[in-house]
Structures are given as structure tokens and as C-alpha cells.
Design a protein around this motif. Structure first.
Motif, mmCIF file in Angstrom:
data_model
loop_
_atom_site.group_PDB
_atom_site.id
_atom_site.type_symbol
_atom_site.label_atom_id
_atom_site.label_comp_id
_atom_site.label_asym_id
_atom_site.label_seq_id
_atom_site.Cartn_x
_atom_site.Cartn_y
_atom_site.Cartn_z
ATOM 1 N N GLU A 70 110.505 58.422 135.484
ATOM 2 C CA GLU A 70 110.785 57.138 136.158
ATOM 3 C C GLU A 70 109.518 56.615 136.838
ATOM 4 O O GLU A 70 109.235 55.418 136.817
ATOM 5 C CB GLU A 70 111.918 57.318 137.176
ATOM 6 N N GLN A 71 108.753 57.534 137.414
ATOM 7 C CA GLN A 71 107.485 57.125 138.041
ATOM 8 C C GLN A 71 106.528 56.559 136.993
ATOM 9 O O GLN A 71 105.814 55.597 137.235
ATOM 10 C CB GLN A 71 106.837 58.316 138.742
ATOM 11 N N GLN A 72 106.550 57.190 135.813
ATOM 12 C CA GLN A 72 105.680 56.709 134.731
ATOM 13 C C GLN A 72 106.057 55.281 134.353
ATOM 14 O O GLN A 72 105.191 54.417 134.161
ATOM 15 C CB GLN A 72 105.835 57.659 133.525
ATOM 16 N N MET A 73 107.361 55.028 134.254
ATOM 17 C CA MET A 73 107.822 53.681 133.920
ATOM 18 C C MET A 73 107.417 52.681 134.998
ATOM 19 O O MET A 73 107.012 51.563 134.705
ATOM 20 C CB MET A 73 109.343 53.670 133.799
ATOM 21 N N LEU A 74 107.549 53.124 136.259
ATOM 22 C CA LEU A 74 107.188 52.230 137.365
ATOM 23 C C LEU A 74 105.692 51.902 137.323
ATOM 24 O O LEU A 74 105.288 50.775 137.605
ATOM 25 C CB LEU A 74 107.574 52.893 138.705
ATOM 26 N N THR A 75 104.881 52.880 136.938
ATOM 27 C CA THR A 75 103.433 52.631 136.856
ATOM 28 C C THR A 75 103.136 51.591 135.780
ATOM 29 O O THR A 75 102.310 50.697 135.971
ATOM 30 C CB THR A 75 102.681 53.944 136.533
ATOM 31 N N VAL A 76 103.825 51.718 134.635
ATOM 32 C CA VAL A 76 103.626 50.744 133.552
ATOM 33 C C VAL A 76 104.102 49.362 134.016
ATOM 34 O O VAL A 76 103.410 48.352 133.835
ATOM 35 C CB VAL A 76 104.384 51.183 132.277
ATOM 36 N N ALA A 77 105.287 49.345 134.651
ATOM 37 C CA ALA A 77 105.849 48.060 135.101
ATOM 38 C C ALA A 77 104.930 47.401 136.132
ATOM 39 O O ALA A 77 104.726 46.187 136.110
ATOM 40 C CB ALA A 77 107.246 48.279 135.681
ATOM 41 N N ARG A 78 104.360 48.213 137.022
ATOM 42 C CA ARG A 78 103.471 47.636 138.048
ATOM 43 C C ARG A 78 102.224 47.023 137.395
ATOM 44 O O ARG A 78 101.750 45.973 137.812
ATOM 45 C CB ARG A 78 103.067 48.697 139.068
ATOM 46 N N THR A 79 101.695 47.683 136.358
ATOM 47 C CA THR A 79 100.543 47.100 135.649
ATOM 48 C C THR A 79 100.943 45.765 135.023
ATOM 49 O O THR A 79 100.178 44.797 135.062
ATOM 50 C CB THR A 79 100.050 48.075 134.552
ATOM 51 N N LEU A 80 102.159 45.700 134.472
ATOM 52 C CA LEU A 80 102.612 44.454 133.841
ATOM 53 C C LEU A 80 102.776 43.327 134.861
ATOM 54 O O LEU A 80 102.624 42.148 134.516
ATOM 55 C CB LEU A 80 103.926 44.690 133.097
ATOM 56 N N MET A 81 103.069 43.665 136.131
ATOM 57 C CA MET A 81 103.179 42.635 137.176
ATOM 58 C C MET A 81 101.862 41.862 137.323
ATOM 59 O O MET A 81 101.834 40.767 137.861
ATOM 60 C CB MET A 81 103.554 43.260 138.524
ATOM 61 N N GLY A 82 100.759 42.448 136.850
ATOM 62 C CA GLY A 82 99.467 41.766 136.881
ATOM 63 C C GLY A 82 99.280 40.824 135.704
ATOM 64 O O GLY A 82 98.217 40.242 135.544
ATOM 65 N N ASN A 83 100.309 40.655 134.857
ATOM 66 C CA ASN A 83 100.245 39.794 133.667
ATOM 67 C C ASN A 83 98.969 40.042 132.848
ATOM 68 O O ASN A 83 98.199 39.109 132.591
ATOM 69 C CB ASN A 83 100.311 38.311 134.076
ATOM 70 N N PRO A 84 98.723 41.292 132.461
ATOM 71 C CA PRO A 84 97.454 41.598 131.797
ATOM 72 C C PRO A 84 97.333 40.950 130.420
ATOM 73 O O PRO A 84 98.338 40.762 129.735
ATOM 74 C CB PRO A 84 97.484 43.129 131.660
ATOM 75 N N LEU A 85 96.094 40.627 130.030
ATOM 76 C CA LEU A 85 95.829 40.141 128.675
ATOM 77 C C LEU A 85 95.823 41.325 127.716
ATOM 78 O O LEU A 85 96.102 41.184 126.538
ATOM 79 C CB LEU A 85 94.465 39.450 128.607
ATOM 80 N N LEU A 86 95.448 42.473 128.248
ATOM 81 C CA LEU A 86 95.435 43.715 127.463
ATOM 82 C C LEU A 86 95.666 44.863 128.435
ATOM 83 O O LEU A 86 95.232 44.808 129.584
ATOM 84 C CB LEU A 86 94.088 43.873 126.756
ATOM 85 N N MET A 87 96.371 45.888 127.946
ATOM 86 C CA MET A 87 96.677 47.033 128.807
ATOM 87 C C MET A 87 96.070 48.311 128.259
ATOM 88 O O MET A 87 96.177 48.570 127.058
ATOM 89 C CB MET A 87 98.183 47.259 128.752
ATOM 90 N N LEU A 88 95.470 49.092 129.130
ATOM 91 C CA LEU A 88 95.045 50.440 128.763
ATOM 92 C C LEU A 88 96.130 51.374 129.287
ATOM 93 O O LEU A 88 96.404 51.380 130.498
ATOM 94 C CB LEU A 88 93.718 50.790 129.429
ATOM 95 N N LEU A 89 96.735 52.124 128.399
ATOM 96 C CA LEU A 89 97.885 52.957 128.772
ATOM 97 C C LEU A 89 97.507 54.407 128.499
ATOM 98 O O LEU A 89 97.400 54.816 127.338
ATOM 99 C CB LEU A 89 99.037 52.496 127.880
ATOM 100 N N ASP A 90 97.269 55.175 129.569
ATOM 101 C CA ASP A 90 96.759 56.540 129.387
ATOM 102 C C ASP A 90 97.909 57.542 129.293
ATOM 103 O O ASP A 90 98.591 57.801 130.284
ATOM 104 C CB ASP A 90 95.810 56.902 130.542
ATOM 105 N N GLU A 91 98.112 58.085 128.115
ATOM 106 C CA GLU A 91 99.110 59.126 127.836
ATOM 107 C C GLU A 91 100.484 58.887 128.462
ATOM 108 O O GLU A 91 100.945 59.695 129.282
ATOM 109 C CB GLU A 91 98.565 60.495 128.273
ATOM 110 N N PRO A 92 101.162 57.810 128.052
ATOM 111 C CA PRO A 92 102.468 57.518 128.655
ATOM 112 C C PRO A 92 103.532 58.559 128.337
ATOM 113 O O PRO A 92 104.516 58.672 129.069
ATOM 114 C CB PRO A 92 102.843 56.162 128.048
ATOM 115 N N SER A 93 103.343 59.353 127.277
ATOM 116 C CA SER A 93 104.380 60.328 126.909
ATOM 117 C C SER A 93 104.107 61.708 127.493
ATOM 118 O O SER A 93 104.911 62.623 127.345
ATOM 119 C CB SER A 93 104.487 60.437 125.377
ATOM 120 N N GLU A 94 102.979 61.858 128.199
ATOM 121 C CA GLU A 94 102.559 63.168 128.702
ATOM 122 C C GLU A 94 103.494 63.664 129.819
ATOM 123 O O GLU A 94 103.702 62.985 130.821
ATOM 124 C CB GLU A 94 101.117 63.040 129.238
#
Ligand code: ATP
Length: 242
Positions: free
Chosen positions: A147-171
Motif C-alpha cells: 500500500e505504501q508503494q502504491m501511495l508513493t506512485v500516486a504521490r508522484t502522479l500528483m505532480g502531473n509528470p511528463l515522464l515517470m521514473l519508477l524504481d522497482e515497483p514490484s520489489e
């Protein structure tokens, strides 16, 4: 591919006397999901840190959405719309889900050619991550790792990024969450988010990525489409976790 969103050219980076990345080149096109693959210690996280301007000692060139970002400070790079979700989920454990999301909030953005980038709101993100939608007021510290991992991804998306670097989301997250994460990445792709994804696991990368670069000892050893990698057992055995 038209001009890539992200282009890393002949990049090298060191920690003190130890050179970690060598002559590394890669590209991510607009709307693409590209996997940066390799085993533990291959240099995936270092590559992402280098793109974000977090490696003090580096050589080579990095272009992002038409800007030369080589040598720029991390805050300048983030301001241009490059989002980074680090592997070590840095959520605030005393703040709720909604408060954590609020910290990532940035105004809507446009690509350098004037096209609007995908816009994210709390409502959209809580719908995209139903687990978070069920616990908007839960403190970050009382959530599972996934759940924390999802929240981290969601928080990055709140920045409306043009591109996202996603470091090992399944780890290190439970299989059910891995599946949810894969579905989410596919939804993001549909919404037009470009992603450079660091990943060791071929099966996860296969589910979500268009192309892959395979890294070992800080050098790109192979690159091609995800379909080509899925068929190339020799490369998988040599460099990846199958
Ligand atoms: P992992 O999946 O374990 O995160 P990775 O592919 O992301 O692996 P990196 O974390 O980029 O690999 O590490 C690449 C190399 O850099 C490794 O040999 C590692 O020991 C070294 N390294 C990483 N951080 C530092 C540091 N702060 N100082 C010195 N060497 C480092």
C-alpha cells in the motif's frame, strides 16, 4: 519514434573512485513504457538517480522533453516534469493518505510542443488505486509495504509528470499487489504517461513494457522489444531473474 521524451547519451557515473555506469545510452518515447532490467547491483537505481541529477560525478548528456538536463540540480529537473518514485518508499508515516498525496501536488503541465500532459487529482488517483480509496485517512505508517508503494506512485502522479521514473515497483510486495501494480501501469500507459521502469523480474516487465534495456555491471548489454526479450532465453539466463 519522434524526438524521444528522455534520451540518455553515453552516460557515465561514479561514486568516489568507483565508476558504476559506463557509456550508457537509452531512450524513452512519449507514451512508451520502457523497462530497465538487470539483477541486484547492475546499476538500475544509479541510472535513475543520475537522470534525476542525484549523482554528483557524471559524464555524458541527458535530454528531457527538448531540454538538456545534464548537470542540472534535482529540483530543476523535477520542475520540468520528470517524476521519480524511489525504491525506498519515502512516505510520511504520520501523515494520512490524502495528506501524503497533497505533498506531491503540482499544477497541470504541458509538453514542450504545447500538448497538455495527463492531469491527476486525488479523486482520480483514489479510483486508480482502490486500496488507497478505502483508507484515505489512514496514516502512512499503518499501511502495508504494498500500500505504501502504491501511495508513493500516486504521490508522484500528483505532480502531473511528463515522464515517470519508477524504481522497482514490484520489489518486496505481495503477489496480489504486484498484479495490481501491473494493471495500474497499463492504465497509466493508456492515460498517456511515459514510464522508465526499473525491474529485475521478466514476467512483470513483460506484462507492462514495450521495450527493454538489459543492464549488467553498469553497461547496457542488450536492448530490444519486450516480445524479443521474452523469446530470448539466453539473455534472460545470463542477466535476469526468470
Ligand atoms: P538493486 O536492485 O539492488 O537496487 P541496482 O541495479 O539498482 O540494484 P544500484 O543500486 O544502482 O544497482 O548499484 C550499482 C552498483 O553501485 C552496485 O555495485 C552498488 O554496490 C554500488 N553502489 C550503490 N550505491 C552506492 C554508494 N552510495 N556508494 C558506493 N557504491 C554504491
Amino acid at each position: 519514434m519522434s524526438a524521444p521524451m528522455l534520451s540518455v547519451e553515453n552516460f557515465g557515473a561514479s561514486y568516489g573512485a568507483a565508476q558504476i555506469l559506463y557509456d550508457l545510452s537509452l531512450q524513452v518515447g512519449r507514451g512508451e513504457v520502457v523497462a530497465l532490467m538487470g539483477r541486484n547491483g547492475a546499476g538500475k537505481t544509479t541510472t535513475m538517480k543520475a537522470i534525476m541529477g542525484l549523482m554528483a560525478q557524471s559524464t555524458g548528456k541527458i535530454r528531457f522533453d527538448g531540454h538538456d538536463i545534464s548537470g542540472k540540480q534535482p529540483y530543476e529537473i523535477a520542475r520540468l516534469g520528470l517524476g521519480f518514485t524511489p525504491e525506498d518508499r519515502r512516505i510520511f508515516s504520520d501523515l494520512t493518505v490524502l495528506e501524503n498525496l497533497d505533498i506531491g501536488r503540482q499544477p497541470p503541465r504541458k509538453f514542450s510542443d504545447g500538448v497538455p500532459a495527463p492531469v491527476w487529482t486525488e479523486e482520480k488517483l483514489l479510483a486508480l488505486f482502490p486500496n488507497l480509496g478505502e483508507m484515505p485517512n489512514r496514516p502512512g505508517g499503518r499501511m502495508s509495504g504494498g500500500e505504501q508503494q502504491m501511495l508513493t506512485v500516486a504521490r508522484t502522479l500528483m505532480g502531473n509528470p511528463l515522464l515517470m521514473l519508477l524504481d522497482e515497483p514490484s520489489e518486496g510486495v505481495a503477489p496480489l499487489i504486484v498484479e495490481l501494480m501491473a494493471n495500474t501501469i497499463l492504465e497509466l500507459k493508456k492515460a498517456g504517461v511515459s514510464i522508465l521502469l526499473s525491474e529485475q523480474n521478466v514476467h512483470f516487465a513483460e506484462l507492462v513494457s514495450d521495450r527493454a534495456y538489459v543492464l549488467e555491471k553498469g553497461q547496457i548489454q542488450w536492448n530490444g522489444t519486450m516480445a524479443e526479450l521474452a523469446e530470448n532465453i539466453d539473455i534472460q539466463r545470463a542477466y535476469l531473474t526468470v
